[in-house]
Motif scaffolding. Sequence first.
Motif, short mmCIF file in Angstrom:
data_model
loop_
_atom_site.label_atom_id
_atom_site.label_comp_id
_atom_site.label_asym_id
_atom_site.label_seq_id
_atom_site.Cartn_x
_atom_site.Cartn_y
_atom_site.Cartn_z
N ARG A 84 -7.24 12.13 -7.50
CA ARG A 84 -8.03 11.06 -6.89
C ARG A 84 -7.78 10.91 -5.40
NH1 ARG A 84 -6.17 8.06 -11.86
NH2 ARG A 84 -4.43 7.48 -10.55
N PRO A 85 -6.52 10.79 -4.93
CA PRO A 85 -6.32 10.55 -3.49
C PRO A 85 -6.83 11.69 -2.63
CG PRO A 85 -4.31 10.10 -4.74
CD PRO A 85 -5.26 10.79 -5.67
N GLN A 86 -6.78 12.93 -3.16
CA GLN A 86 -7.22 14.08 -2.38
C GLN A 86 -8.72 14.03 -2.12
OE1 GLN A 86 -5.61 16.63 -5.26
NE2 GLN A 86 -3.52 16.51 -4.48
N TRP A 108 -15.31 -0.54 -8.11
CA TRP A 108 -15.73 0.76 -8.63
C TRP A 108 -15.22 1.89 -7.73
CZ3 TRP A 108 -18.75 4.17 -5.83
CH2 TRP A 108 -19.08 5.35 -6.49
N ASN A 109 -15.31 1.70 -6.43
CA ASN A 109 -14.91 2.74 -5.49
C ASN A 109 -13.43 3.08 -5.62
OD1 ASN A 109 -15.84 4.44 -3.23
ND2 ASN A 109 -14.37 3.26 -2.03
N ALA A 110 -12.61 2.08 -5.97
CA ALA A 110 -11.18 2.32 -6.14
C ALA A 110 -10.85 2.95 -7.49
CB ALA A 110 -10.42 1.00 -5.99
N ASP A 111 -11.80 2.92 -8.40
CA ASP A 111 -11.58 3.44 -9.76
C ASP A 111 -11.97 4.92 -9.80
OD1 ASP A 111 -10.99 3.56 -12.43
OD2 ASP A 111 -12.71 2.38 -13.11
N ASP A 118 0.82 -1.21 0.00
CA ASP A 118 0.00 0.00 0.00
C ASP A 118 0.86 1.26 0.00
OD1 ASP A 118 -2.23 -1.56 -0.02
OD2 ASP A 118 -2.77 -1.24 2.07
N MET A 119 1.96 1.23 0.71
CA MET A 119 2.84 2.41 0.74
C MET A 119 3.43 2.67 -0.64
SD MET A 119 6.14 3.18 3.16
CE MET A 119 5.11 3.09 4.63
N LEU A 120 3.89 1.62 -1.32
CA LEU A 120 4.43 1.78 -2.67
C LEU A 120 3.37 2.30 -3.63
CD1 LEU A 120 6.63 -1.44 -3.00
CD2 LEU A 120 7.43 0.92 -2.80
N HIS A 121 2.15 1.79 -3.48
CA HIS A 121 1.07 2.25 -4.35
C HIS A 121 0.73 3.71 -4.09
CE1 HIS A 121 -3.31 2.75 -5.28
NE2 HIS A 121 -2.88 2.29 -6.43
N THR A 122 0.76 4.11 -2.81
CA THR A 122 0.47 5.51 -2.47
C THR A 122 1.54 6.43 -3.04
OG1 THR A 122 -0.65 4.85 -0.42
CG2 THR A 122 0.13 7.13 -0.57
N LEU A 123 2.79 6.02 -2.96
CA LEU A 123 3.88 6.86 -3.47
C LEU A 123 3.87 6.94 -4.99
CD1 LEU A 123 6.77 5.71 -1.10
CD2 LEU A 123 5.52 7.88 -1.02
N SER A 124 3.58 5.83 -5.64
CA SER A 124 3.62 5.80 -7.11
C SER A 124 2.33 6.28 -7.74
CB SER A 124 3.93 4.39 -7.59
OG SER A 124 2.84 3.51 -7.29
N GLN A 125 1.22 6.17 -7.00
CA GLN A 125 -0.10 6.51 -7.52
C GLN A 125 -0.43 5.72 -8.78
OE1 GLN A 125 -2.65 8.27 -6.10
NE2 GLN A 125 -1.22 8.12 -4.39
N ALA A 126 0.13 4.53 -8.89
CA ALA A 126 -0.18 3.68 -10.04
C ALA A 126 -1.60 3.16 -9.92
CB ALA A 126 0.80 2.51 -10.10
N HIS A 127 -2.26 3.04 -11.07
CA HIS A 127 -3.64 2.57 -11.08
C HIS A 127 -3.66 1.06 -11.00
CE1 HIS A 127 -7.92 2.80 -11.87
NE2 HIS A 127 -7.79 1.86 -12.79
N ARG A 128 -4.33 0.51 -10.00
CA ARG A 128 -4.40 -0.94 -9.85
C ARG A 128 -5.38 -1.50 -10.88
NH1 ARG A 128 -2.25 -2.71 -4.85
NH2 ARG A 128 -2.16 -1.10 -3.22
N PRO A 129 -4.99 -2.52 -11.63
CA PRO A 129 -5.96 -3.14 -12.55
C PRO A 129 -7.03 -3.87 -11.76
CG PRO A 129 -3.93 -4.41 -12.48
CD PRO A 129 -3.68 -3.16 -11.69
#
Length: 607
Positions: free
Chosen positions: A402-404, A440-443, A207-218
């Motif tokens: 998105r994160p904001q 959907w909520n994550a998209d 989760d930390m790596l995803h937060t830093l990279s802001q990569a979209h999870r498939p």
Amino acid sequence: MRKTTHSTALKKPAGPVPMPVSHPQRFPVAGTQADEHPYAGIDRAIRGAVAQATGGVSPFALVETWTDWALHLARAPGRQLELAEHARDNVLKLMDFTARSVPGSPPKPPFEPKFYDHRFTDPDWQNMPFSLWQQSFLATQDWWDHATEEVRGLRKQDCDRTRFLVRQLLDTVSPSNFPGLNPEILRETAKTGGRNLAEGAVHAADDMLHTLSQAHRPPPEGYQLGKDLACTTGEVVYRNDIFELLQYAPQTGKVRAEPVLIVPAWIMKYYILDLSPHNSLINYLVGQGFTVFAISWCNPTADQRNLSLEDYRKRGVMAALDAISAIVPGEKIHANGYCLGGTMLAIAAATMARDGDDRLASITLMAAQVDFTEAGELLLFLDESQVAFLEDMMWAQGYLDRPQMARAFASIRAEDLIYTRAVQRYFLGKDDLPSDITVWNADTTRMPARMHSEYLRSLFLENRLSAGRFAVEGRVIALKDIAAPMFVIGTETDHIAPWKSVYKTRLFTDADLTFVLTKSGHNGGILSEPGHPRRHYRVGHRPAGALYVDPDSWFGDTEPTLGSWWPEWTGWLAAKSTRMTSPPDIGAPDNGYPPLGPAPGTYIHQS
């Protein structure tokens, strides 16, 4: 004969229309001078950098809130004595609870978690010493709830915001967050030999790596867009730089003559209304014999920073109506708006009424507000300081990211959306179980800077729409001009669009109106398909021109009906339709609207 004063030329380019953007000019922020001194850019850049670090929360607004509350409490010695007595009473309740706690027969706890707080559902929280830790936390929470009640002279917004901030701070120190104090974590650690903590550490790192990279999870397997979700058969029949218009293939031999247009909020992907086939509102409508069109908004980039509210009305809703009028000529249209899409639809409908455009057969507003004086806990984030802070952040990046937005929504129900999930994921080692609505909520999507600034100011801060100060094309519009029948849906536990705020549509319109209040929240109440267990709704009708009834009286006089509100709505739509007819063709190539590709289109995949 129908008048279509807003209709643009029927033949339109089928492909995307580029939006001219001038760089490096930033969008013009409302309330600022057009000839602003160049040095002002330095201030905005600094504030934008601070906003990035704080997640868009203005520290100036927080200081003002705490100062207002503390100064008013400091000059109220009587209230201070009351709070001292309240603290004494809570301590005595805790002492009595501790003295009467015996193994196997715990006494009734003096403090209960709030109805939406599921952190203490494990049965072992009722046993000592866990029950004492839980009750101590809830006693502290109870005292702060009392301490942040209104004080004479204190602004209600600062009072509510102080309570919200205290709740955020208390949530960080809840005993449920600490492995040594949480019986469920201790039990799982003993059972697995600590494997849960090791797996939780892997989840935390991911989760930390995803937060830093802001990569979209498939999306996970079994939740692919166009295959498992958003899979109602149809075609894209129009596309510009703002939206794609989807037309769905008929599922019945005959259809209602009047088509249905779905206008979702631009803050979300449209397929919340087309999730899995069993709970897809769009699929249900098509199956009931309606020709359905839906707008799929783009996910804007920094190059689209200058998109405005007027763009979303004129080149969004109105362009969709023009396309439908060309594909199904000579028929009126049932328009349905969800959340902010419903607000935009109300603006478009009032403008059409003002200009004599009578193409709307009916208007449905789902969890949508036209008055924002009671717009729920989102208002806690909005004042002049906060909006200016957000504008400076968007000035730097061109959009609200998105994160904001996700952090703002999650903090409203931090108990479940942040801390319960964190405990499950990081300390119990349980991976998130996917579902159609969580995928959907994550998209999430972005918000164009100019449009976001305009709707925050004109709708939330200044409440122009219901106050008769919202102008379209230089002329004020009025909701009471709408003559088309209306169907308005609120949801009982909605914290984004509270139902009493949604109910105010009855106050500001004079048309024939049916109001439905359904069980659950902002999304769950709308996704209330037939067969969904333990669902109910209340429905009431107000004839055109009838006297106003306040929401509490309406609620007390309206009995609940078991089941889903969807059949109630489709029955209402059928009653407002004229006849059954053969399904129209998909698109209208001769009128400039050829099919461009299968639904759900391309914009849904933008990340």
